[in-house]
Write an enzyme that holds these catalytic residues in place. Structure first.
Site, PDB file in Angstrom:
ATOM      1  N   SER A  39     -68.410   5.405  -5.508  1.00  0.00           N
ATOM      2  CA  SER A  39     -69.620   4.773  -4.998  1.00  0.00           C
ATOM      3  C   SER A  39     -69.895   3.439  -5.688  1.00  0.00           C
ATOM      4  CB  SER A  39     -70.818   5.706  -5.165  1.00  0.00           C
ATOM      5  OG  SER A  39     -71.034   6.004  -6.541  1.00  0.00           O
ATOM      6  N   CYS A  54     -52.764  18.746   1.309  1.00  0.00           N
ATOM      7  CA  CYS A  54     -53.011  18.292   2.682  1.00  0.00           C
ATOM      8  C   CYS A  54     -52.009  18.887   3.652  1.00  0.00           C
ATOM      9  CB  CYS A  54     -52.971  16.762   2.750  1.00  0.00           C
ATOM     10  SG  CYS A  54     -51.402  16.033   2.232  1.00  0.00           S
ATOM     11  N   GLU A  91     -53.994   8.468   5.002  1.00  0.00           N
ATOM     12  CA  GLU A  91     -53.482   9.838   5.119  1.00  0.00           C
ATOM     13  C   GLU A  91     -54.651  10.746   4.792  1.00  0.00           C
ATOM     14  OE1 GLU A  91     -52.802  13.251   4.456  1.00  0.00           O
ATOM     15  OE2 GLU A  91     -51.663  12.742   2.641  1.00  0.00           O
TER      16      GLU A  91
END
Length: 498
Positions: free
Chosen positions: A211, A287, A252
């Site tokens: 952030s 993933c 990705e």
């Protein structure tokens, strides 16, 4: 154990962040145990890192493929040459991440292997293409883009660095790398080893809050390529920020990988081990993990029984212990996501089976642990089927026809990987071609079945572009054509591959 303090690496200098800002990283097996502090970079640090990379770009890009390949091979060797250092980084990685020692060693060695692989592309990368006329003779070559911002996730940060860092370097780009907050210590120490073997400014390292420094890095006007691996939500944001400068992106973004077991599949002991690893390696936080298992109804009971047996052999605990085969999840936020999916499936009436052996119940209660869990024949609308679990839970669903299972497999916003299990290779390949996925494994699934020479990435919301392989390497370059009339006095032939 001694607490570790890592810093930033900018323009060849290992130094603190502005105002000496840091943040703590804790052991997910023992969340009260401080592993160390990482530097918390500021916007000023981002600018300094990008400026350093930009200044180093001309000399690095002009160095030539052969010389850059020499340096990549030197790095590949250095990453694994000192066994004491490898063991230290492996243990530190286990403590900050949670994964078992066997996997941390695998990540470190795989990163080194990918530097060697990219070095081997040097001659191929250096070769121009000549398109001869009439009416024109045209040289087709490629140029590095400039400063590449590489952003890696917490789950497999070193292995994923191996999918983008050596590729960016061999093609002549300079780099700024941002590791994920949850696992920044070992990646920083590893990246420092690499950076110290390169000219100052070629590789710069930033750790800190996304952030705080994410947008300044991705949106920096001197960043000419962004390669991001992470969630769909953050990937969308990265794409929006990069669009302000028309910066090309490779994304990705994970997947919800289906596996299809046909009625003729060979289901021996080795096959069940591969099934288990495909779904539960690294506590399911991969993933490309197997996340939905569709089984022909004639083999369904056999598959369920085999996976229950395999899961029950696993020992869940501290990844530093040699007997442990599954460590904790990396962070409380993701643990809550997974346990929420399990609770929803249970409340909807699905059969939920939590498995494995917990040796230390007190440790299990305090850490971010979840036993390997099978959800049997859940409804298709449940989150455990529709969403990416990213944890140690696997739904198993029976099917009757190929048409039915292909429809279910493709009923997803994701399209990363898939697998088909059959003894009939022709049939398996034919079925694979109908699956909307960027990669399909036959009779295996996941990292242990991955061929790093092929391009890796997905369709739909699994991302844009490809990492790894030659295709993932040239993604860090842009094409450049030089053209002249075919009948001109100055033919381009003498300049071909000069």
């Amino acid at each position: 154990m001694t607490e570790v303090n890592t810093q930033l690496y900018i323009n060849g200098v290992y130094r603190p962040a502005e105002d000496n800002l840091q943040y703590g990283i804790y052991n997910p097996a023992r969340p009260s145990e401080l592993v160390g502090y990482a530097a918390a970079a500021t916007k000023k640090d981002v600018d300094k890192a990008v400026q350093a990379a930009h200044a180093a770009f001309p000399a690095w890009s002009e160095l030539g493929y052969a010389r850059r390949a020499e340096l990549l091979r030197k790095i590949g060797y250095a990453l694994t040459a000192e066994i004491d250092d490898v063991n230290y980084r492996s243990q530190l990685f286990c403590r900050e991440h949670g994964k078992i020692l066997r996997e941390t060693h695998l990540e470190i060695s795989r990163l080194g292997e990918r530097f060697f692989q990219c070095a081997d592309y040097a001659d191929r990368l250096a070769a121009d293409e000549l398109i001869e006329g009439p009416p024109f003779d045209t040289l087709v070559s490629r140029q590095p883009r400039g400063v590449a911002a590489l952003i890696v996730p917490w789950n497999w940060p070193l292995a994923i660095l191996g999918c983008k860092l050596p590729q960016a370097l061999i093609t002549g780009n300079t780099v700024v790398v941002k590791p994920a907050n949850y696992s920044a210590l070992t990646p920083t120490l590893t990246l420092r080893k690499i950076a110290e073997l390169l000219p100052p400014g070629v590789l710069n390292i930033l750790t800190g809050s996304s952030s705080e420094i994410g947008d300044p890095l991705v949106g920096h006007p001197l960043v000419r390529k962004v390669n991001f691996t992470g969630s769909v939500e953050v990937g969308r944001h990265v794409m929006k920020v990069a669009a302000e400068n028309i910066t090309p992106v490779t994304l990705e973004l994970g997947g919800n990988d289906p596996g299809i077991i046909l009625e003729d599949a060979l289901l021996d002991e080795a096959a069940f081990k591969r099934l288990y690893l495909g779904a539960f390696m690294s506590t399911g936080q991969i993933c490309m993990a197997l996340k939905r298992l569709y089984v022909h109804r004639s083999r369904y009971d056999e598959v369920v029984a085999g996976l229950i047996a395999e899961c029950n052999r696993q020992i869940i605990g501290d990844g530093l212990l040699p007997e442990t085969t599954m460590g904790p999840m990396n962070n409380k936020k993701q643990l809550n996501v997974v346990q929420g999916m399990i609770a929803q499936a249970y409340q909807a009436g699905a059969e939920v089976v939590e498995l494995g052996q917990v040796v230390d119940q007190e440790l299990y209660a305090q850490g971010y642990f979840q036993r390997p869990t099978l959800v049997l024949n859940p409804a298709h609308h449940l989150d455990v089927v529709q969403e990416e679990q990213f944890g140690p839970v696997l739904p198993i669903i029976p099917f009757d026809t190929e048409e039915e299972v292909i429809s279910w497999a493709n009923d997803s916003v994701f399209g990363l990987c898939s697998s088909v299990w059959s003894q009939d290779t022709k049939r398996a390949v034919t079925l694979s071609r109908q699956i909307e996925a960027g990669y399909t494994y036959l009779n295996a699934h996941g990292p242990s079945a991955q061929d790093g020479r092929g391009p890796f990435g997905g369709f739909k919301q699994s991302g844009i572009g490809r990492n790894m392989g030659y295709e993932g390497t040239i993604a860090f370059q842009g094409y450049h054509c030089i053209s002249a009339p075919n009948d001109s006095i100055g033919t381009l032939m003498p300049f071909w591959n000069k």
